[in-house]
Write a protein that holds these residues in place. Structure first.
Motif, short mmCIF file in Angstrom:
data_model
loop_
_atom_site.label_atom_id
_atom_site.label_comp_id
_atom_site.label_asym_id
_atom_site.label_seq_id
_atom_site.Cartn_x
_atom_site.Cartn_y
_atom_site.Cartn_z
N GLU A 1 -59.83 87.90 46.17
CA GLU A 1 -61.19 88.32 45.50
C GLU A 1 -61.09 89.78 45.27
O GLU A 1 -62.08 90.03 44.21
N LYS B 1 -56.83 83.37 55.11
CA LYS B 1 -57.98 84.23 55.02
C LYS B 1 -57.59 85.62 54.28
O LYS B 1 -58.45 86.12 53.48
N LYS C 1 -57.03 84.90 50.76
CA LYS C 1 -58.43 84.87 50.11
C LYS C 1 -59.14 86.30 49.79
O LYS C 1 -59.48 86.64 48.54
N THR C 2 -59.08 87.14 50.69
CA THR C 2 -59.41 88.56 50.65
C THR C 2 -58.66 89.32 49.70
O THR C 2 -59.43 89.94 48.65
N TYR C 3 -57.39 89.27 49.52
CA TYR C 3 -56.68 89.91 48.53
C TYR C 3 -57.19 89.37 47.00
O TYR C 3 -57.14 90.26 46.12
#
Length: 197
Positions: free
Chosen positions: A194, A187, A190-192
């Motif tokens: 994006e 998670k 993915k955040t980084y």
């Protein structure tokens, strides 16, 4: 002293353990004599520095003699892999959880991290530089560990390391995701990604 063994001590290996020296054919008496003669410097009850070593200097060579099965990790591994220009004052070393460390050198400073079994065992590489060995995590495991410990490492440093990884021609995003899944930080990865891509 056999010439071949003397040659090994003079030219190739920076740090010897007692076990190493005995395997090369030296008795404990001979080891003590080499310390008295200034050939070896005693670092601990089981580690010796070769005073005649003429190879390149690398603090990583001190890790295994003091921390058996210790794996260079986090910022130290990031610098090794060219992901960061920040050189930490300590060598970050991972050991398996609950492992006891009896003694550490006064120099270089070694910073111990206790990892769970999966985190510890995943992504280990053995480096051998002319007989000087150390363990280090591969580049993808290093990135995943940096993300996991981002609050301790620092947000800006974490961003820099991930960006530098993404700019590598040899990056392996599939392997990065596999490690992230295993280390329970998909998670955050993915955040980084994006934000950065």
């Amino acid at each position: 002293m056999p010439k071949q063994l003397q040659y090994i001590l003079e030219n190739e290996i920076k740090i010897y353990t007692t076990k190493d020296l005995i395997s090369y054919g030296f008795s404990r008496y001979a080891i003590e004599q080499m310390v008295k003669d200034g050939i070896l410097k005693k670092l601990s009850s089981s580690a010796y520095e070769n005073n005649n070593y003429i190879g390149k200097e690398n603090d990583f060579y001190y890790v295994l003699p003091f921390v058996s099965n210790g794996v260079i990790c986090l910022l130290s591994a990031a610098v090794y892999h060219g992901l960061s220009n920040y050189w930490p004052k300590e060598i970050d070393v991972a050991v398996i959880k609950d492992k006891k460390i009896n003694s550490l050198p006064s120099c270089p400073n070694i910073n111990i991290f206790h990892f769970g079994k999966d985190r510890y065992e995943t992504g280990i590489q053995q480096i051998n530089e002319n007989g000087n060995k150390y363990l280090i995590y591969d580049v993808e495991k290093t990135v995943v560990d940096i993300l996991y410990f981002r609050n301790r490492i620092g947000v800006e440093e974490t961003k820099e390391i991930l960006l530098n990884y993404l700019n590598r021609k040899d990056r392996n995003i599939n392997k990065l995701y596999r490690y992230a899944e295993k280390m329970h930080c998909v998670k955050i990865l993915k955040t980084y990604l994006e934000v950065l891509i």
